[in-house]
Design a protein around this motif. Structure first.
Motif, PDB file in Angstrom:
ATOM      1  N   ARG A  16      18.463  43.276  32.174  1.00  0.00           N
ATOM      2  CA  ARG A  16      18.849  43.327  33.598  1.00  0.00           C
ATOM      3  C   ARG A  16      20.355  43.528  33.744  1.00  0.00           C
ATOM      4  O   ARG A  16      20.815  44.338  34.548  1.00  0.00           O
ATOM      5  CB  ARG A  16      18.432  42.035  34.300  1.00  0.00           C
ATOM      6  CG  ARG A  16      16.969  41.976  34.671  1.00  0.00           C
ATOM      7  CD  ARG A  16      16.694  40.883  35.694  1.00  0.00           C
ATOM      8  NE  ARG A  16      17.105  39.570  35.239  1.00  0.00           N
ATOM      9  CZ  ARG A  16      16.316  38.689  34.626  1.00  0.00           C
ATOM     10  NH1 ARG A  16      15.061  38.997  34.375  1.00  0.00           N
ATOM     11  NH2 ARG A  16      16.771  37.509  34.269  1.00  0.00           N
ATOM     12  N   ARG A  17      21.131  42.775  32.977  1.00  0.00           N
ATOM     13  CA  ARG A  17      22.595  42.871  33.082  1.00  0.00           C
ATOM     14  C   ARG A  17      23.084  44.253  32.660  1.00  0.00           C
ATOM     15  O   ARG A  17      24.005  44.796  33.263  1.00  0.00           O
ATOM     16  CB  ARG A  17      23.274  41.813  32.214  1.00  0.00           C
ATOM     17  CG  ARG A  17      23.003  40.379  32.595  1.00  0.00           C
ATOM     18  CD  ARG A  17      23.203  40.057  34.061  1.00  0.00           C
ATOM     19  NE  ARG A  17      24.498  40.482  34.562  1.00  0.00           N
ATOM     20  CZ  ARG A  17      24.839  40.512  35.848  1.00  0.00           C
ATOM     21  NH1 ARG A  17      23.981  40.122  36.772  1.00  0.00           N
ATOM     22  NH2 ARG A  17      26.019  40.915  36.219  1.00  0.00           N
ATOM     23  N   ALA A  18      22.465  44.811  31.617  1.00  0.00           N
ATOM     24  CA  ALA A  18      22.870  46.137  31.141  1.00  0.00           C
ATOM     25  C   ALA A  18      22.649  47.180  32.227  1.00  0.00           C
ATOM     26  O   ALA A  18      23.484  48.071  32.430  1.00  0.00           O
ATOM     27  CB  ALA A  18      22.104  46.506  29.879  1.00  0.00           C
ATOM     28  N   GLU A  19      21.533  47.065  32.941  1.00  0.00           N
ATOM     29  CA  GLU A  19      21.241  48.011  34.020  1.00  0.00           C
ATOM     30  C   GLU A  19      22.264  47.878  35.152  1.00  0.00           C
ATOM     31  O   GLU A  19      22.776  48.876  35.666  1.00  0.00           O
ATOM     32  CB  GLU A  19      19.835  47.766  34.555  1.00  0.00           C
ATOM     33  CG  GLU A  19      19.391  48.789  35.569  1.00  0.00           C
ATOM     34  CD  GLU A  19      17.969  48.565  36.039  1.00  0.00           C
ATOM     35  OE1 GLU A  19      17.594  49.167  37.058  1.00  0.00           O
ATOM     36  OE2 GLU A  19      17.243  47.779  35.402  1.00  0.00           O
ATOM     37  N   ILE A  20      22.575  46.655  35.519  1.00  0.00           N
ATOM     38  CA  ILE A  20      23.551  46.417  36.586  1.00  0.00           C
ATOM     39  C   ILE A  20      24.921  46.944  36.176  1.00  0.00           C
ATOM     40  O   ILE A  20      25.600  47.624  36.956  1.00  0.00           O
ATOM     41  CB  ILE A  20      23.611  44.908  36.917  1.00  0.00           C
ATOM     42  CG1 ILE A  20      22.322  44.474  37.600  1.00  0.00           C
ATOM     43  CG2 ILE A  20      24.824  44.582  37.783  1.00  0.00           C
ATOM     44  CD1 ILE A  20      22.133  42.979  37.702  1.00  0.00           C
ATOM     45  N   LEU A  58      38.150  50.228  40.711  1.00  0.00           N
ATOM     46  CA  LEU A  58      38.606  49.906  39.357  1.00  0.00           C
ATOM     47  C   LEU A  58      38.887  48.412  39.220  1.00  0.00           C
ATOM     48  O   LEU A  58      38.493  47.780  38.235  1.00  0.00           O
ATOM     49  CB  LEU A  58      39.866  50.700  39.021  1.00  0.00           C
ATOM     50  CG  LEU A  58      39.651  52.148  38.597  1.00  0.00           C
ATOM     51  CD1 LEU A  58      40.963  52.905  38.584  1.00  0.00           C
ATOM     52  CD2 LEU A  58      38.995  52.207  37.242  1.00  0.00           C
ATOM     53  N   ALA A  59      39.541  47.840  40.226  1.00  0.00           N
ATOM     54  CA  ALA A  59      39.850  46.404  40.193  1.00  0.00           C
ATOM     55  C   ALA A  59      38.566  45.581  40.176  1.00  0.00           C
ATOM     56  O   ALA A  59      38.469  44.571  39.474  1.00  0.00           O
ATOM     57  CB  ALA A  59      40.715  46.027  41.393  1.00  0.00           C
ATOM     58  N   ARG A  60      37.573  46.025  40.917  1.00  0.00           N
ATOM     59  CA  ARG A  60      36.298  45.317  40.949  1.00  0.00           C
ATOM     60  C   ARG A  60      35.608  45.400  39.596  1.00  0.00           C
ATOM     61  O   ARG A  60      34.982  44.439  39.139  1.00  0.00           O
ATOM     62  CB  ARG A  60      35.403  45.914  42.046  1.00  0.00           C
ATOM     63  CG  ARG A  60      34.228  45.046  42.413  1.00  0.00           C
ATOM     64  CD  ARG A  60      33.484  45.539  43.655  1.00  0.00           C
ATOM     65  NE  ARG A  60      34.333  45.457  44.825  1.00  0.00           N
ATOM     66  CZ  ARG A  60      34.636  46.497  45.623  1.00  0.00           C
ATOM     67  NH1 ARG A  60      34.161  47.693  45.371  1.00  0.00           N
ATOM     68  NH2 ARG A  60      35.405  46.336  46.668  1.00  0.00           N
ATOM     69  N   GLY A  65      33.935  42.509  34.805  1.00  0.00           N
ATOM     70  CA  GLY A  65      33.848  42.522  33.349  1.00  0.00           C
ATOM     71  C   GLY A  65      33.275  43.778  32.746  1.00  0.00           C
ATOM     72  O   GLY A  65      32.896  43.772  31.575  1.00  0.00           O
ATOM     73  N   VAL A  66      33.192  44.869  33.499  1.00  0.00           N
ATOM     74  CA  VAL A  66      32.659  46.106  32.931  1.00  0.00           C
ATOM     75  C   VAL A  66      33.767  47.021  32.420  1.00  0.00           C
ATOM     76  O   VAL A  66      33.491  47.975  31.698  1.00  0.00           O
ATOM     77  CB  VAL A  66      31.751  46.878  33.927  1.00  0.00           C
ATOM     78  CG1 VAL A  66      30.508  46.081  34.240  1.00  0.00           C
ATOM     79  CG2 VAL A  66      32.496  47.244  35.177  1.00  0.00           C
ATOM     80  N   LEU A  67      35.006  46.738  32.804  1.00  0.00           N
ATOM     81  CA  LEU A  67      36.156  47.499  32.323  1.00  0.00           C
ATOM     82  C   LEU A  67      37.214  46.530  31.799  1.00  0.00           C
ATOM     83  O   LEU A  67      37.378  45.441  32.361  1.00  0.00           O
ATOM     84  CB  LEU A  67      36.792  48.309  33.455  1.00  0.00           C
ATOM     85  CG  LEU A  67      36.148  49.594  33.910  1.00  0.00           C
ATOM     86  CD1 LEU A  67      36.948  50.186  35.050  1.00  0.00           C
ATOM     87  CD2 LEU A  67      36.044  50.590  32.783  1.00  0.00           C
ATOM     88  N   HIS A  68      37.909  46.962  30.779  1.00  0.00           N
ATOM     89  CA  HIS A  68      39.038  46.166  30.298  1.00  0.00           C
ATOM     90  C   HIS A  68      40.204  46.357  31.262  1.00  0.00           C
ATOM     91  O   HIS A  68      40.376  47.431  31.852  1.00  0.00           O
ATOM     92  CB  HIS A  68      39.419  46.609  28.883  1.00  0.00           C
ATOM     93  CG  HIS A  68      40.374  45.670  28.216  1.00  0.00           C
ATOM     94  ND1 HIS A  68      41.736  45.767  28.380  1.00  0.00           N
ATOM     95  CD2 HIS A  68      40.165  44.614  27.399  1.00  0.00           C
ATOM     96  CE1 HIS A  68      42.316  44.814  27.686  1.00  0.00           C
ATOM     97  NE2 HIS A  68      41.385  44.094  27.086  1.00  0.00           N
ATOM     98  N   LYS A  69      40.982  45.314  31.412  1.00  0.00           N
ATOM     99  CA  LYS A  69      42.121  45.312  32.330  1.00  0.00           C
ATOM    100  C   LYS A  69      43.084  46.473  32.042  1.00  0.00           C
ATOM    101  O   LYS A  69      43.513  47.171  32.956  1.00  0.00           O
ATOM    102  CB  LYS A  69      42.834  43.968  32.208  1.00  0.00           C
ATOM    103  CG  LYS A  69      44.101  43.831  32.993  1.00  0.00           C
ATOM    104  CD  LYS A  69      44.662  42.425  32.890  1.00  0.00           C
ATOM    105  CE  LYS A  69      45.128  42.095  31.503  1.00  0.00           C
ATOM    106  NZ  LYS A  69      45.923  40.857  31.429  1.00  0.00           N
ATOM    107  N   ASN A  70      43.390  46.671  30.771  1.00  0.00           N
ATOM    108  CA  ASN A  70      44.343  47.728  30.403  1.00  0.00           C
ATOM    109  C   ASN A  70      43.763  49.115  30.616  1.00  0.00           C
ATOM    110  O   ASN A  70      44.501  50.048  30.935  1.00  0.00           O
ATOM    111  CB  ASN A  70      44.790  47.560  28.952  1.00  0.00           C
ATOM    112  CG  ASN A  70      45.635  46.331  28.759  1.00  0.00           C
ATOM    113  OD1 ASN A  70      46.047  45.694  29.722  1.00  0.00           O
ATOM    114  ND2 ASN A  70      45.891  45.978  27.514  1.00  0.00           N
ATOM    115  N   THR A  71      42.463  49.267  30.444  1.00  0.00           N
ATOM    116  CA  THR A  71      41.816  50.552  30.673  1.00  0.00           C
ATOM    117  C   THR A  71      41.951  50.942  32.137  1.00  0.00           C
ATOM    118  O   THR A  71      42.311  52.080  32.454  1.00  0.00           O
ATOM    119  CB  THR A  71      40.320  50.482  30.294  1.00  0.00           C
ATOM    120  OG1 THR A  71      40.215  50.109  28.931  1.00  0.00           O
ATOM    121  CG2 THR A  71      39.636  51.814  30.533  1.00  0.00           C
ATOM    122  N   ALA A  72      41.676  50.007  33.018  1.00  0.00           N
ATOM    123  CA  ALA A  72      41.782  50.277  34.453  1.00  0.00           C
ATOM    124  C   ALA A  72      43.231  50.571  34.821  1.00  0.00           C
ATOM    125  O   ALA A  72      43.501  51.506  35.606  1.00  0.00           O
ATOM    126  CB  ALA A  72      41.259  49.090  35.251  1.00  0.00           C
TER     127      ALA A  72
END
Length: 86
Positions: A16-20, A58-60, A65-72
């Motif tokens: 479920r989490r992977a889909e979200i 991007l901030a969201r 937790g789907v993006l790393h802070k530095n990536t965004a």
């Protein structure tokens, strides 16, 4: 194969989490593509507007937790530079 009830539940939950999370990343990519499209078209007003919409997405993504802070931060920085150069 999962044998314990806890492991079975964990598999269900992970699916479920992977889909979200997939949907969240896809949504972010869509907003980034809007900015890229406006940049490719050379339309500064549209690019600025699309960038303003992409920033909170991007901030969201970072907050969820789907993006790393530095990536965004890197994506935002590069897009902002390209929009400013128009």
């Amino acid at each position: 194969m999962a044998n314990t009830p806890q492991a079975r539940k964990r598999i269900r939950r992970n699916d479920r989490r992977a889909e979200i999370n997939t949907n969240r990343v896809s949504r972010i990519r869509t907003f980034l593509k809007k900015v890229e499209g406006a940049l490719a078209g050379g339309d500064k007003d549209a690019a600025v507007a699309a960038l303003k919409e992409a920033q909170p997405e991007l901030a969201r993504g970072v907050a969820r937790g789907v993006l790393h802070k530095n990536t965004a931060a890197r994506k935002m920085s590069r897009l902002t530079k390209r929009v400013a150069a128009l």
